[in-house]
Design an enzyme around this catalytic site. Sequence first.
Site, PDB file in Angstrom:
ATOM      1  N   GLU A   1      -0.836   4.352   9.722  1.00 13.53           N
ATOM      2  CA  GLU A   1      -2.070   3.748  10.251  1.00 13.53           C
ATOM      3  C   GLU A   1      -1.871   2.253  10.527  1.00 13.53           C
ATOM      4  OE1 GLU A   1      -5.488   4.856  10.946  1.00 13.53           O
ATOM      5  OE2 GLU A   1      -4.244   6.604  11.297  1.00 13.53           O
TER       6      GLU A   1
ATOM      7  N   SER B   1       1.473   2.950   5.353  1.00 18.54           N
ATOM      8  CA  SER B   1       0.985   4.067   6.161  1.00 18.54           C
ATOM      9  C   SER B   1       1.248   3.852   7.649  1.00 18.54           C
ATOM     10  CB  SER B   1      -0.526   4.177   5.945  1.00 18.54           C
ATOM     11  OG  SER B   1      -1.122   4.946   6.958  1.00 18.54           O
TER      12      SER B   1
ATOM     13  N   TYR C   1      -9.025   0.503   6.781  1.00 14.42           N
ATOM     14  CA  TYR C   1      -7.951   1.137   6.002  1.00 14.42           C
ATOM     15  C   TYR C   1      -6.583   0.631   6.480  1.00 14.42           C
ATOM     16  CZ  TYR C   1      -4.582   4.565   4.386  1.00 14.42           C
ATOM     17  OH  TYR C   1      -3.475   5.158   3.825  1.00 14.42           O
TER      18      TYR C   1
END
Length: 325
Positions: free
Chosen positions: A132, A130, A154
């Site tokens: 992220e 991701s 996460y």
Amino acid sequence: MGKIKKALITGITGQDGSYLSEFLLKKNYQVYGLVRRVALEDESHRLWRIKHILKKIKLNSASLESYASIVKIIQKIKPDEIYHLGAQSYVAYSFEDEFSTLNTNINGTHYILSAIKDFSPKSKFYFAGSSEMFGKVQKNKQDEKTRFYPRSAYGISKVAGFELTRNYREAYKIFACTGILFNHESPRRGFEFVTRKISSSVAKIKLGKQKTLQLGNIYAKRDWGHAKDYVEAMWLMLQQKKPEDFVIGTGKMHSVKDFAKLAFSIVGLNYKKYIRFNKNLLRPSEVDTLKANYNKAKKNLKWKPKTNFTQLVKEMVKEDLNFFK
Ligand code: NAP
Ligand code: F7E
């Protein structure tokens, strides 16, 4: 006719799992899904994204928290390709429960890789990485070489999954790669994510079923693409001669405010009248901007996004108007 390929998808009930299943069925794959026991017990609620293809796919219950349950499935099916999409994927929730996010996302990935190594070493493996992972970005546009700086449990769990995937590739010669995907949305997006929260609220406000829309940081900027375009990139990564990691995005960035402004304007409303700020929706540490440099995918995978920002917002608002009518 060649041998029918077998693909196993974890997270098949999610947004990407549903589009990827449709994509692979069209390519004549036998599609297997790994689902939680509760999903099979509550089909009408939990299998809504794949209900139209249920007769064409095979579901197996297992838990990402249980190595034994994963081994059983991988040993039985010996898939040609494994797409590991199952995860606690909601960043905001990862601040509320870091422990379960880290457990599910890191251990789940580790269990699958370890099961491949010991019981099905020829299975190719895709890990859902991701943007992220870039978090507090260290470069204006992020590519495969940009340093990671995750800002949530996460993001940390995805960096760990990325490193596990790399290490299994290098140490055990598993065909394992990570797609570092930037935000991708669709009418099948979960309602907790900001794009679907906006498109569903716009539809309900237009239909007189809701009055206002509460949001947190509307100045956050994301690189938003369409999930349908992105699942093709996952497949392409597993069709390459050698396993490599790829950044997938659009290279364009918009703010949450831009998304809301456009979504409201599509139904002839002014967003300023309906948006309310709620400080409880702010995150303890925010990712302010994300923008992909997907040149490597363009060059090696011959992949590029097909849907632009305006088309995406229009599709989501239109589908939600139909949904809530
Ligand atoms: P999603 O709609 O939230 O789907 C997540 C899937 O994971 C669901 O099928 C869910 O099953 C399953 N899952 C969650 N916890 C589980 C557990 N403990 N055991 C077994 N299954 C579990 O996510 P998505 O948007 O399709 O994303 C797919 C993957 O890509 C995720 O790994 C996500 O982190 C990653 N990713 C997404 C984006 C994006 O913008 N969409 C970007 C980059 C990376 P239930 O239906 O049973 O809950
Ligand atoms: O937030 C801001 C929020 O929850 C986007 C996941 O698929 O993409 C997704 O993660 C931005 C953030 O997605 C609200 O603070 C403002 O800056 O839609 P989101 P995300 O956190 O970017 C990545 C790539 C993944 O990998 C993840 O799995 O919007 N924001 N107000 C809000 N966000 C939400 N959810 N709700 C609000 O009311």
